[in-house]
Design a protein around this motif. Structure first.
Motif, PDB file in Angstrom:
ATOM      1  N   GLU A 407      29.682 -22.432  19.421  1.00  0.00           N
ATOM      2  CA  GLU A 407      29.457 -23.651  18.643  1.00  0.00           C
ATOM      3  C   GLU A 407      30.773 -24.013  17.950  1.00  0.00           C
ATOM      4  N   LEU A 408      31.256 -25.235  18.184  1.00  0.00           N
ATOM      5  CA  LEU A 408      32.549 -25.631  17.615  1.00  0.00           C
ATOM      6  C   LEU A 408      32.305 -26.584  16.460  1.00  0.00           C
ATOM      7  N   ASP A 409      32.960 -26.353  15.347  1.00  0.00           N
ATOM      8  CA  ASP A 409      32.808 -27.247  14.197  1.00  0.00           C
ATOM      9  C   ASP A 409      34.219 -27.600  13.707  1.00  0.00           C
ATOM     10  N   ILE A 410      34.763 -28.654  14.301  1.00  0.00           N
ATOM     11  CA  ILE A 410      36.143 -29.029  13.965  1.00  0.00           C
ATOM     12  C   ILE A 410      36.103 -30.234  13.022  1.00  0.00           C
ATOM     13  N   ARG A 411      36.460 -29.983  11.742  1.00  0.00           N
ATOM     14  CA  ARG A 411      36.260 -31.044  10.749  1.00  0.00           C
ATOM     15  C   ARG A 411      37.535 -31.825  10.450  1.00  0.00           C
ATOM     16  N   THR A 412      38.448 -31.807  11.399  1.00  0.00           N
ATOM     17  CA  THR A 412      39.674 -32.572  11.182  1.00  0.00           C
ATOM     18  C   THR A 412      40.242 -32.983  12.533  1.00  0.00           C
ATOM     19  N   GLY A 413      40.839 -34.151  12.578  1.00  0.00           N
ATOM     20  CA  GLY A 413      41.368 -34.621  13.859  1.00  0.00           C
ATOM     21  C   GLY A 413      42.882 -34.716  13.841  1.00  0.00           C
ATOM     22  N   THR A 414      43.472 -34.220  12.752  1.00  0.00           N
ATOM     23  CA  THR A 414      44.919 -34.342  12.599  1.00  0.00           C
ATOM     24  C   THR A 414      45.647 -33.428  13.582  1.00  0.00           C
ATOM     25  N   ARG A 415      46.891 -33.775  13.864  1.00  0.00           N
ATOM     26  CA  ARG A 415      47.746 -32.859  14.621  1.00  0.00           C
ATOM     27  C   ARG A 415      48.725 -32.209  13.657  1.00  0.00           C
ATOM     28  N   TRP A 416      48.997 -30.930  13.906  1.00  0.00           N
ATOM     29  CA  TRP A 416      49.916 -30.214  13.026  1.00  0.00           C
ATOM     30  C   TRP A 416      51.146 -29.770  13.779  1.00  0.00           C
ATOM     31  N   ALA A 417      52.050 -29.183  13.051  1.00  0.00           N
ATOM     32  CA  ALA A 417      53.288 -28.687  13.666  1.00  0.00           C
ATOM     33  C   ALA A 417      52.943 -27.694  14.777  1.00  0.00           C
ATOM     34  N   ASP A 418      53.785 -27.643  15.801  1.00  0.00           N
ATOM     35  CA  ASP A 418      53.569 -26.758  16.948  1.00  0.00           C
ATOM     36  C   ASP A 418      53.178 -25.337  16.570  1.00  0.00           C
ATOM     37  N   PRO A 419      53.975 -24.665  15.702  1.00  0.00           N
ATOM     38  CA  PRO A 419      53.661 -23.252  15.400  1.00  0.00           C
ATOM     39  C   PRO A 419      52.256 -23.098  14.831  1.00  0.00           C
ATOM     40  N   ILE A 420      51.785 -24.078  14.034  1.00  0.00           N
ATOM     41  CA  ILE A 420      50.451 -23.987  13.441  1.00  0.00           C
ATOM     42  C   ILE A 420      49.391 -24.103  14.535  1.00  0.00           C
ATOM     43  N   GLU A 421      49.540 -25.113  15.389  1.00  0.00           N
ATOM     44  CA  GLU A 421      48.537 -25.320  16.440  1.00  0.00           C
ATOM     45  C   GLU A 421      48.498 -24.131  17.399  1.00  0.00           C
ATOM     46  N   VAL A 422      49.682 -23.632  17.751  1.00  0.00           N
ATOM     47  CA  VAL A 422      49.724 -22.503  18.682  1.00  0.00           C
ATOM     48  C   VAL A 422      49.050 -21.283  18.045  1.00  0.00           C
ATOM     49  N   ALA A 423      49.372 -21.012  16.764  1.00  0.00           N
ATOM     50  CA  ALA A 423      48.780 -19.857  16.081  1.00  0.00           C
ATOM     51  C   ALA A 423      47.267 -20.004  16.020  1.00  0.00           C
ATOM     52  N   ALA A 424      46.788 -21.182  15.634  1.00  0.00           N
ATOM     53  CA  ALA A 424      45.349 -21.406  15.520  1.00  0.00           C
ATOM     54  C   ALA A 424      44.678 -21.190  16.879  1.00  0.00           C
ATOM     55  N   TYR A 425      45.325 -21.695  17.923  1.00  0.00           N
ATOM     56  CA  TYR A 425      44.758 -21.558  19.278  1.00  0.00           C
ATOM     57  C   TYR A 425      44.631 -20.078  19.664  1.00  0.00           C
ATOM     58  N   TYR A 426      45.710 -19.315  19.423  1.00  0.00           N
ATOM     59  CA  TYR A 426      45.668 -17.911  19.817  1.00  0.00           C
ATOM     60  C   TYR A 426      44.648 -17.130  18.991  1.00  0.00           C
ATOM     61  N   VAL A 427      44.497 -17.476  17.727  1.00  0.00           N
ATOM     62  CA  VAL A 427      43.501 -16.795  16.890  1.00  0.00           C
ATOM     63  C   VAL A 427      42.115 -16.991  17.498  1.00  0.00           C
ATOM     64  N   VAL A 428      41.750 -18.247  17.802  1.00  0.00           N
ATOM     65  CA  VAL A 428      40.412 -18.519  18.328  1.00  0.00           C
ATOM     66  C   VAL A 428      40.264 -17.880  19.713  1.00  0.00           C
ATOM     67  N   SER A 429      41.336 -17.987  20.515  1.00  0.00           N
ATOM     68  CA  SER A 429      41.261 -17.448  21.868  1.00  0.00           C
ATOM     69  C   SER A 429      41.015 -15.934  21.845  1.00  0.00           C
ATOM     70  N   GLU A 430      41.805 -15.199  21.032  1.00  0.00           N
ATOM     71  CA  GLU A 430      41.655 -13.739  20.962  1.00  0.00           C
ATOM     72  C   GLU A 430      40.284 -13.360  20.388  1.00  0.00           C
ATOM     73  N   ALA A 431      39.850 -14.096  19.345  1.00  0.00           N
ATOM     74  CA  ALA A 431      38.567 -13.779  18.712  1.00  0.00           C
ATOM     75  C   ALA A 431      37.429 -13.966  19.707  1.00  0.00           C
ATOM     76  N   LEU A 432      37.482 -15.051  20.490  1.00  0.00           N
ATOM     77  CA  LEU A 432      36.398 -15.289  21.459  1.00  0.00           C
ATOM     78  C   LEU A 432      36.455 -14.264  22.600  1.00  0.00           C
ATOM     79  N   THR A 433      37.655 -13.903  23.032  1.00  0.00           N
ATOM     80  CA  THR A 433      37.778 -12.862  24.054  1.00  0.00           C
ATOM     81  C   THR A 433      37.162 -11.558  23.545  1.00  0.00           C
ATOM     82  N   ASN A 434      37.471 -11.199  22.291  1.00  0.00           N
ATOM     83  CA  ASN A 434      36.898  -9.980  21.707  1.00  0.00           C
ATOM     84  C   ASN A 434      35.385 -10.051  21.667  1.00  0.00           C
TER      85      ASN A 434
END
Ligand code: ADP
Ligand code: MG
Length: 511
Positions: A407-434
């Motif tokens: 279930e995805l609950d994304i409460r913002t549509g803004t784009r952020w700096a590359d390092p932030i988006e990449v970090a957020a992506y890897y966090v969710v990706s690793e957590a879901l893989t686990n």
């Protein structure tokens, strides 16, 4: 610390007291002799001797042993001259001699006892004064040590320098009983920026205000020479700063430099309405300036460390992005083209060669699968959709491809700096893989929201719990990545209570 001279403990009586004893002896013996001369018929020799003895004791009380012995000798002479054999020093019989000798001995013993008692009293008084002084000194020292310890604790806990500055200003204010304390930073142009202020100073000189300091101000001296400086009479001290402290009725001041890793960084200055600070003030302030220097040096190296971690992570991400693009635009495109050519070739094979046709068909199929595999690998290296579409679409792809419902609950549509988006992506990706691999969960829930200058991520599952970063490399990798951006990560995963990973990423690099 103040080093007071302790009074000599075995002090005898002062010369003045001895002189006073002599004079007392002279007067008392004179008066007594005059009185006794009148009463010569009435009083016998023992009574006269007792009265002289009393006089000697009085002299001992006033002037101590030496005048008392002198008085005893004089009294013996007077007794012999006036009362034993009137108007001559001749002594009548053995009785008189014994009486006189006994008189002198008793007078001597009594005098020395009285003198000793006087000396003991005086010694006790001296001790008491010395004790009171050292007790006061000890309590001052204890107070100072406690203040230094409190500041050192802040420094050791890695508190932001601004908090350490404020604490030091307060503590110095108490310990040195100042009427105001300021801490300034030396700017490259030679002006000083106030970073903390207490007491009366705080109102007139707010944090952040800039001052041009000129001699003979103590602060100017410390910032110019890098050594402690003082000014005992503000008097005509020039400039706006001079006016400001005169307005506060400050009269004297002491300033001590703050040195950070061998470089003059700024100074602490204290002011008082009174005349001048004690001579050891600079020395007592030095302990505090050293702690401030350490706090600044620590904060500097922490900031440098964070920046360099962030640079390393960014460089690695850059390399992955480049590899992904090369694979996508180069190798993958060539393989697809090759597949098309093979299909054309297959169509051109004459019908009487069915084996060749089947063979080419199989190669085409293998090629398509290999191309698909390569696409997956490229996505693992760096998801292209993250660069093109941003975090929202990238997370939606992740959720869609997950093996359990997400279930995805994304409460913002803004784009952020590359390092932030990449970090957020890897966090969710690793957590879901686990979650898929370890949790035996029925579903997962992902929240992304922004509060103030923080991006909050939460990934929860209803699985077995018991996630332990020490048992793998995924969660530790996430922590490194998040901390490189100055963020925080928390893994809550008690057995049988599911797992929640909570991450906060600062959106401005320097909060
Ligand atoms: N969501 C989860 N539910 C249950 N256990 C987990 C979860 N995530 C991680 N774990 C446990 O914590 C360990 C460490 O996880 P991780 O650091 O990602 O390493 P890895 O996934 O490579 O084993 C895993 O081996 C697993 O035992
Ligand atoms: Mg893992």
């Amino acid at each position: 610390m103040t080093r007071r001279r302790l009074p000599a403990l075995r002090a005898g009586l002062s010369p003045q007291r001895r002189l006073a004893g002599m004079l007392t002896g002279l007067v008392v013996l004179l008066l007594l002799t005059m009185v006794l001369a009148q009463l010569r018929e009435v009083l016998d020799l023992p009574s006269q001797m007792l009265l002289y003895l009393l006089a000697v004791v009085v002299v001992a009380l006033v002037g101590g042993l030496v005048p008392a012995l002198a008085a005893a000798a004089a009294a013996a002479a007077l007794l012999a001259y006036y009362f034993i054999a009137p108007d001559s020093f001749a002594v009548g019989g053995l009785n008189d001699v014994v009486a006189l000798v006994v008189f002198v001995l008793v007078a001597g013993v009594v005098s020395s006892a009285v003198g000793l008692a006087a000396r003991r009293t005086r010694e006790a008084e001296t001790h008491a004064t010395a004790n009171a002084a050292s007790r006061e000194e000890l309590s001052m020292l204890a107070e100072e040590q406690a203040a230094l310890r409190r500041v050192a604790t802040l420094v050791a806990r890695g508190m932001p320098p601004a908090e350490v500055f404020a604490a030091v200003a307060e503590e110095i204010g108490h310990v040195l009983a100042t009427d105001g304390t300021v801490i300034v930073r030396l700017d490259p142009d030679g002006a000083a920026t106030l970073v903390a202020g207490t007491g009366a100073y705080a109102d007139v000189m707010p944090v952040g205000s800039r001052w041009n300091l000129e001699p003979p101000l103590a602060l100017a001296g410390a910032l110019r020479t890098g050594r402690p400086a003082r000014l005992d009479d503000i008097g005509q001290a020039p400039g706006a700063y001079g006016d400001a402290i005169r307005g506060l009725r400050i009269r004297s001041g002491v300033a001590v430099p703050i040195v950070v890793e061998g470089r003059l960084w700024g100074a602490i200055a204290i002011g008082a309405k009174g005349e001048r600070f004690p001579a050891d003030t600079e020395q007592r302030m030095a302990g505090f300036t050293e702690l401030i220097g350490t706090a600044i040096a620590n904060a500097d190296s922490r900031a440098q460390l964070t920046a360099s971690r962030a640079r390393i992570v960014a460089a690695a991400d850059d390399a992955r992005r480049r590899i992904e693009r090369d694979l996508h635009d180069g190798t993958q495109q060539r393989l697809i083209a090759l597949g098309l050519e093979l299909r054309l070739t297959q169509a051109m094979v004459p019908a009487e060669l069915p084996k060749l046709q089947t063979q080419i068909g199989r190669i085409t199929h293998e090629l398509t699968e290999a191309t698909e595999e390569l696409r997956e690998m490229a996505r693992g290296i760096h998801p292209a959709i993250l660069s093109t579409g941003g975090l929202g679409p990238a997370l939606r792809t992740l959720a869609r491809r997950a093996a359990i419902p997400v279930e995805l609950d994304i409460r913002t549509g803004t784009r952020w700096a590359d390092p932030i988006e990449v970090a957020a992506y890897y966090v969710v990706s690793e957590a879901l893989t686990n979650t898929t691999r370890h949790a035996r969960a029925s579903h997962a829930h992902v929240t992304v929201e922004q509060h103030d200058a923080l991006l909050h991520l939460t990934i929860r599952d209803d699985g077995t719990g018991g996630a332990d970063p020490a048992r793998g490399s995924g969660l530790i990798g996430l922590r490194d990545r998040v901390q490189a951006l100055g963020g925080s990560i928390e893994v809550n995963s008690r057995p049988s209570e599911g797992t929640a990973i909570v991450v906060e990423l600062p959106l401005q690099p320097d909060r």
